[in-house]
Enzyme design. Structure first.
Site, PDB file in Angstrom:
ATOM      1  N   ALA A  71      50.084  62.077  12.352  1.00 31.34           N
ATOM      2  CA  ALA A  71      51.273  62.206  13.215  1.00 31.34           C
ATOM      3  C   ALA A  71      52.061  63.422  12.794  1.00 31.34           C
ATOM      4  O   ALA A  71      52.896  63.360  11.894  1.00 31.34           O
ATOM      5  CB  ALA A  71      52.139  60.946  13.124  1.00 31.34           C
TER       6      ALA A  71
ATOM      7  N   GLU B  33      58.698  72.645  11.313  1.00 29.92           N
ATOM      8  CA  GLU B  33      59.898  72.382  12.133  1.00 29.92           C
ATOM      9  C   GLU B  33      59.607  72.444  13.633  1.00 29.92           C
ATOM     10  O   GLU B  33      60.473  72.794  14.428  1.00 29.92           O
ATOM     11  CB  GLU B  33      61.020  73.371  11.783  1.00 29.92           C
ATOM     12  CG  GLU B  33      61.330  73.492  10.313  1.00 29.92           C
ATOM     13  CD  GLU B  33      62.019  72.264   9.739  1.00 29.92           C
ATOM     14  OE1 GLU B  33      62.196  71.283  10.478  1.00 29.92           O
ATOM     15  OE2 GLU B  33      62.339  72.284   8.545  1.00 29.92           O
ATOM     16  N   GLY B  34      58.394  72.095  13.993  1.00 30.21           N
ATOM     17  CA  GLY B  34      58.000  72.140  15.405  1.00 30.21           C
ATOM     18  C   GLY B  34      57.085  73.314  15.666  1.00 30.21           C
ATOM     19  O   GLY B  34      57.478  74.461  15.467  1.00 30.21           O
TER      20      GLY B  34
ATOM     21  N   GLY C  71      44.894 100.264   4.093  1.00 26.87           N
ATOM     22  CA  GLY C  71      44.092  99.388   3.248  1.00 26.87           C
ATOM     23  C   GLY C  71      44.888  98.772   2.117  1.00 26.87           C
ATOM     24  O   GLY C  71      44.598  97.645   1.683  1.00 26.87           O
TER      25      GLY C  71
ATOM     26  N   LEU D 188      58.872  62.875   7.563  1.00 21.31           N
ATOM     27  CA  LEU D 188      58.526  62.450   8.920  1.00 21.31           C
ATOM     28  C   LEU D 188      57.014  62.525   9.150  1.00 21.31           C
ATOM     29  O   LEU D 188      56.379  61.556   9.580  1.00 21.31           O
ATOM     30  CB  LEU D 188      59.250  63.334   9.946  1.00 21.31           C
ATOM     31  CG  LEU D 188      58.832  63.191  11.418  1.00 21.31           C
ATOM     32  CD1 LEU D 188      59.077  61.773  11.909  1.00 21.31           C
ATOM     33  CD2 LEU D 188      59.587  64.195  12.290  1.00 21.31           C
TER      34      LEU D 188
END
Length: 375
Positions: free
Chosen positions: A125, A358-359, A335, A120
């Protein structure tokens, strides 16, 4: 959440497999990448097809079953849990939206070890999934695919990709369709493996499509319904993500617990100091809440209900709390927690990616708040 006897057996099986096969390989994968030999063992054990109905040779499990496996696998390796989630998500797209011919062709392959991936995201995008630029133009004998994808889980090792592309750009999200793309398609170029911060054993590459000719039957589902299909499938991905975060967090807590019992300061184990001990109370409570949110959403999905809100809420909570749990567990080591000689350092890197995959956290807050306020 009460598991059935079969689900308890599945949990125990996944837990033993993780302890014996997955956990010992996680450091190697962090250094070297995807583990093909381990993938073969996962296939032989039947996990690849856990979500596939028995009629296609799978285990016949539902979303609760894959959630169980994802959580257990994540206790040994976030990379393997990520790989499995990507495979299940993509194969589930065909299972839920494909024709019977497509299911008969691809589901047995998913069971037998062929790897699936869902494409996707593009370079321009990500959260704005409706902004994809890849296009599939219909021809007399099929489709012509052009464009690219980025940050695709299982890319570079997958045998099949489910690719979302614009078929009718003027219609926005209603113009997005899904296609099944084999790895050997002429015109498919796979880029180099990404050098990621975490989940380094999960393969991630860029994909480029240059005039790829696809047959008509490569279309998955109905033309123009790809975006809707993807959003529904992401519900499953978010449930799995929540379970993975719960598994990573439990692993981190157990590592910190062992260290707190062994390490001494001022003449006694550091677990005796209340300020440190209280960290474990918060960790335990938050991990249990993660599990309950994930399994409630999974149960709703298996029952045929809509779980978009609950899946988003589960992932939102699990990613935010999971990051804090891993940081708190790392702090127990002092540490030493900064050294790659200690596994906790790797878990801190692994958990971080889930606030994006996933968002993103911001997108999930938009989904949850928008849904709650609209009621």
């Amino acid at each position: 959440m009460q598991l059935t006897e079969e689900q308890k057996m599945l949990r125990d099986m996944a837990r033993e497999f993780t302890r014996n096969e997955i956990a010992p390989r996680d450091k190697w994968m962090d250094d070297n990448g995807f583990d093909w030999d381990l993938c073969k063992k996962i296939t032989k054990a039947g996990f690849m097809g856990a979500n596939i109905p028995e009629q296609y040779g799978g285990g016949g499990g539902g979303i609760v079953d894959t959630t169980i496996i994802a959580q257990e696998f994540a206790k040994g390796s976030a990379s393997i849990a990520t790989f499995m989630g990507g495979h299940w998500l993509a194969s589930n797209l065909i299972l839920e939206n494909g024709t019977e011919e497509q299911r008969q062709k691809y589901m047995p392959e998913a069971v037998s070890g062929k790897i699936f991936a869902f494409g996707l995201t593009e370079a321009g995008a990500g959260s704005d999934a409706a902004g994809i630029k890849s296009q599939a133009v219909e021809t007399e004998d099929g489709w012509l695919l052009n464009g690219s994808k980025a940050w695709i889980t299982n890319s570079g090792v997958a045998d099949y990709y489910i690719i979302l592309a614009m078929t009718d750009p003027e219609q926005g999200t209603a113009g997005i369709s899904a296609f099944i793309l084999p790895k050997d398609a002429e015109g498919l170029a796979v880029g180099k493996f990404e050098e990621k911060m975490g989940v380094r054993g999960s393969a991630t590459c860029e994909l480029a499509f240059n005039n790829i000719k696809l047959p008509k039957e490569a279309l998955l589902g109905v033309r123009g319904k790809g975006f809707k299909m993807a959003m529904q499938t992401l519900d499953i991905g978010r449930i799995s993500a929540a379970a993975v975060c719960a598994g990573i967090s439990e692993h981190a807590m157990n590592l910190a617990k062992a260290y707190a019992n062994e390490r001494t300061a001022f003449g006694k184990p550091i677990k005796a100091f209340q300020g440190l001990a209280f960290r474990f109370a918060d960790m335990y409570a938050e991990i249990k809440a993660m599990e309950l949110l994930a399994y409630e959403a999974a149960t709703t999905k298996d029952a045929g209900g809509r779980c978009t809100l609950d899946a988003a809420a589960a992932k939102l909570f699990a990613t935010e709390k999971g990051i804090q749990i891993c940081l708190q567990a790392q702090a127990v080591f002092g540490g030493n927690g900064m050294s790659k000689e200690y596994d906790i350092e790797r878990l801190v890197r692994d958990i971080r990616v889930w606030s994006v995959m996933e968002g993103s956290t911001e997108i999930l807050r938009m989904i949850v708040s928008g849904t709650v306020l609209s009621k």
